[in-house]
Design a protein around this motif. Structure first.
Motif, short mmCIF file in Angstrom:
data_model
loop_
_atom_site.label_atom_id
_atom_site.label_comp_id
_atom_site.label_asym_id
_atom_site.label_seq_id
_atom_site.Cartn_x
_atom_site.Cartn_y
_atom_site.Cartn_z
N ILE A 99 0.83 -1.20 0.00
CA ILE A 99 0.00 0.00 0.00
C ILE A 99 0.87 1.26 0.00
O ILE A 99 0.63 2.20 -0.77
CB ILE A 99 -0.96 -0.01 1.20
N SER A 100 1.91 1.26 0.83
CA SER A 100 2.80 2.42 0.87
C SER A 100 3.51 2.63 -0.46
O SER A 100 3.69 3.76 -0.91
CB SER A 100 3.84 2.24 1.98
N HIS A 101 3.89 1.53 -1.10
CA HIS A 101 4.54 1.63 -2.41
C HIS A 101 3.59 2.26 -3.43
O HIS A 101 3.99 3.15 -4.20
CB HIS A 101 4.99 0.26 -2.88
N LEU A 102 2.35 1.79 -3.45
CA LEU A 102 1.40 2.31 -4.42
C LEU A 102 1.08 3.79 -4.16
O LEU A 102 0.99 4.59 -5.09
CB LEU A 102 0.11 1.48 -4.38
N VAL A 103 0.94 4.15 -2.89
CA VAL A 103 0.60 5.52 -2.56
C VAL A 103 1.77 6.47 -2.81
O VAL A 103 1.58 7.66 -3.03
CB VAL A 103 0.12 5.60 -1.09
N SER A 104 2.97 5.94 -2.84
CA SER A 104 4.15 6.80 -3.01
C SER A 104 4.17 7.51 -4.35
O SER A 104 4.93 8.46 -4.54
CB SER A 104 5.44 5.99 -2.84
N ARG A 105 3.30 7.09 -5.29
CA ARG A 105 3.24 7.81 -6.56
C ARG A 105 2.71 9.22 -6.37
O ARG A 105 2.78 10.06 -7.28
CB ARG A 105 2.36 7.06 -7.56
N GLY A 106 2.14 9.51 -5.18
CA GLY A 106 1.67 10.85 -4.90
C GLY A 106 2.73 11.78 -4.37
O GLY A 106 2.43 12.92 -3.99
N THR A 107 3.98 11.34 -4.35
CA THR A 107 5.07 12.14 -3.79
C THR A 107 5.17 13.51 -4.43
O THR A 107 5.43 14.51 -3.75
CB THR A 107 6.41 11.39 -3.95
N ASP A 108 5.01 13.58 -5.74
CA ASP A 108 5.19 14.85 -6.44
C ASP A 108 3.89 15.63 -6.60
O ASP A 108 3.85 16.64 -7.29
CB ASP A 108 5.81 14.61 -7.82
N ALA A 109 2.81 15.16 -5.98
CA ALA A 109 1.52 15.84 -6.09
C ALA A 109 1.37 16.90 -5.00
O ALA A 109 2.07 16.87 -3.98
CB ALA A 109 0.38 14.84 -5.99
N ASP A 110 0.47 17.82 -5.23
CA ASP A 110 0.12 18.82 -4.21
C ASP A 110 -1.02 18.32 -3.33
O ASP A 110 -1.06 18.64 -2.13
CB ASP A 110 -0.31 20.14 -4.89
N VAL A 111 -1.94 17.55 -3.92
CA VAL A 111 -3.09 17.02 -3.20
C VAL A 111 -3.22 15.54 -3.55
O VAL A 111 -3.12 15.16 -4.71
CB VAL A 111 -4.40 17.74 -3.59
N VAL A 112 -3.45 14.72 -2.52
CA VAL A 112 -3.65 13.29 -2.73
C VAL A 112 -4.99 12.91 -2.11
O VAL A 112 -5.22 13.12 -0.93
CB VAL A 112 -2.52 12.46 -2.09
N LEU A 113 -5.87 12.34 -2.95
CA LEU A 113 -7.22 11.98 -2.51
C LEU A 113 -7.40 10.47 -2.61
O LEU A 113 -7.15 9.89 -3.66
CB LEU A 113 -8.28 12.66 -3.38
N ALA A 114 -7.86 9.86 -1.52
CA ALA A 114 -8.22 8.44 -1.54
C ALA A 114 -9.73 8.34 -1.43
O ALA A 114 -10.31 8.71 -0.41
CB ALA A 114 -7.55 7.69 -0.39
N GLU A 115 -10.36 7.85 -2.50
CA GLU A 115 -11.81 7.68 -2.46
C GLU A 115 -12.16 6.34 -1.82
O GLU A 115 -11.64 5.30 -2.21
CB GLU A 115 -12.41 7.73 -3.87
#
Length: 436
Positions: free
Chosen positions: A70-86
């Motif tokens: 899960i942490s690996h998959l979510v790490s794609r948000g590193t360069d984002a300003d906002v990360v939303l999990a629906e």
């Protein structure tokens, strides 16, 4: 550092997806980089997320995946300003028995990532009771934090005022209230929303949702409520073995239910993927090592699939020397016959003896843990596979050698064992991860 937020609700059908898409597009339009995720095994919503943000979205699932994955998959948000999990279903809805890192509930992801929850509340037929529900969700589980509430489908200004006052009295922030607005309703089908790629006007629909939500919701306040987040060190891969080095993947409106993280994991492991369209009467790439037919809506296209001789003969020729695997709808197409909703039986490819009927509808839904009794592409006998089953078709005959012993999330053995015949294998569940 990104701002992380989970969007959830007390139940399904309240407006989570619409709000997620609207917030994502509104913030993207303002110049922010937005990354979305989907909590749970829904394979349709990530395509809508991608349409709203311009970035690929993936599923995160606490029942099937470990924390490192899960942490690996979510790490794609590193360069984002906002990360939303629906979220999926209601905030705390999961299965009774714990899986790899949780029960599959959205609350597991919120607690694991330490992101606050933005609740979507539909107060139709309620007033102050909506505040009691929100307060109960806020207090139900330590470790899950509530950012605030967006009200959806409020009936009138008076109705909104009653609900707002009750929420504020309960100490719960209200970021906005959306009146009923039929123009931004997303069309649905029996397995959920009609797929994003099937809707030519999806961009306009999301833009209208973004405009509408920006008019009624304090976007800056919502953004301030999100948690400052930077990813923790995580596993460098997802626990999924590719089924072959060169994979021929069926991909069109009838074969589209593929978890994005699966394809990414296959490519990350060095596999090459070539796509073909059974609906366009195409067969698999003859240079591939393995053919994979994912789920989708073959029951809506059964007549066309039955009539596409080049596809059927090409697949049969492929299966004489190389493995072919089908998931759910793909499994049904590998069978001998599929009866559509009108009761008409259509001949399928006949690589397996499976016969299914959509005329006799019964929902099959839930997590699956399968121990393979025989090998399938990418996995040896004895492998333990975690997946999810969601379909309305009924098995009329499943005569081939069972592929696996399959249990539901409670440990009960189920009848949908999958099948194996020669080079062909199939399952009703969609693979998410492998236990290792």
């Amino acid at each position: 550092m990104a701002a992380g937020l989970v969007i959830s609700a007390p139940a399904s059908g309240v407006g989570k997806t619409t709000l997620t898409l609207a917030l994502a597009r509104a913030w993207r339009n303002s110049g922010l980089r937005v990354q979305c995720f989907k909590s749970g095994p829904d394979y349709i919503d990530p395509a809508f997320h991608a349409a709203a943000t311009g970035r690929a979205s993936v599923n995160v699932d606490s029942w099937a995946m470990d924390r490192g994955t899960i942490s690996h998959l979510v790490s794609r948000g590193t360069d984002a300003d906002v990360v939303l999990a629906e979220g999926s279903m209601g905030l705390f809805d999961g299965v009774a028995a714990r899986g790899v890192s949780g029960t599959g509930a959205t609350a597991d992801i919120a607690e694991m990532l330490d992101w606050p929850v933005l609740l979507v509340i539909d107060p139709s037929g309620q007033a102050q009771t909506a505040a009691a529900i929100a307060a109960g969700l806020r207090d139900y589980r330590p470790g899950v934090r509530l950012a605030g509430v967006v009200l959806n489908r409020v009936a009138s200004p008076r109705h909104e005022a009653l609900v707002r006052r009750a929420l504020l009295d309960a100490g719960i922030a209200v970021f906005g209230a959306l009146p009923r607005h039929a123009e931004i309703s997303l069309p649905k089908r029996h397995l959920g929303l009609v797929q994003a790629e099937e809707q030519a006007e999806i961009g306009k629909l999301i833009d209208e949702a973004a405009r509408f939500v920006a008019e009624h919701v304090d976007l800056d306040a919502v953004l301030r409520s999100a948690a400052n987040w930077s990813p923790q060190p995580a596993a460098s891969h997802v626990n999924v073995t590719p089924p072959g080095q060169r994979i021929a993947l069926a991909r069109d409106a009838a074969f589209s239910f593929v978890y994005p993280h699966m394809l990414e994991a296959w490519r990350a492991a060095g596999a090459e993927i070539s796509t073909f369209s059974p609906l366009a009467d195409e067969g698999p790439d003859p240079g591939a090592d393995v053919c994979w037919l994912p789920g989708g809506y073959p029951e809506l296209q059964a007549g066309k699939i039955a009539a596409n001789a080049r596809f059927r003969s090409g697949l049969r020729a492929f299966a004489e020397t190389r493995p072919v695997h089908g998931e759910c709808g793909g499994y049904m197409v590998l069978g001998s016959a599929l009866t559509d909703a009108d009761g008409i039986s259509h001949e399928m490819t006949g690589l397996l003896g499976l016969e299914t009927s959509f005329a006799k509808r019964r929902m099959h839904l839930g997590y699956r843990l399968a121990e393979l009794a025989a090998p399938m592409p990418g996995h040896q006998a004895g492998a333990r596979l975690r997946g999810h089953e969601f379909h309305y078709s009924t098995i009329l005959a499943q005569p081939d050698t069972p592929l696996a012993v399959v249990h539901d999330a409670t440990g009960a053995v189920i009848a949908e064992t999958g099948s194996r015949r020669g080079q062909a294998t199939g399952t009703f569940f969609h693979l998410i991860a492998e236990d290792r």
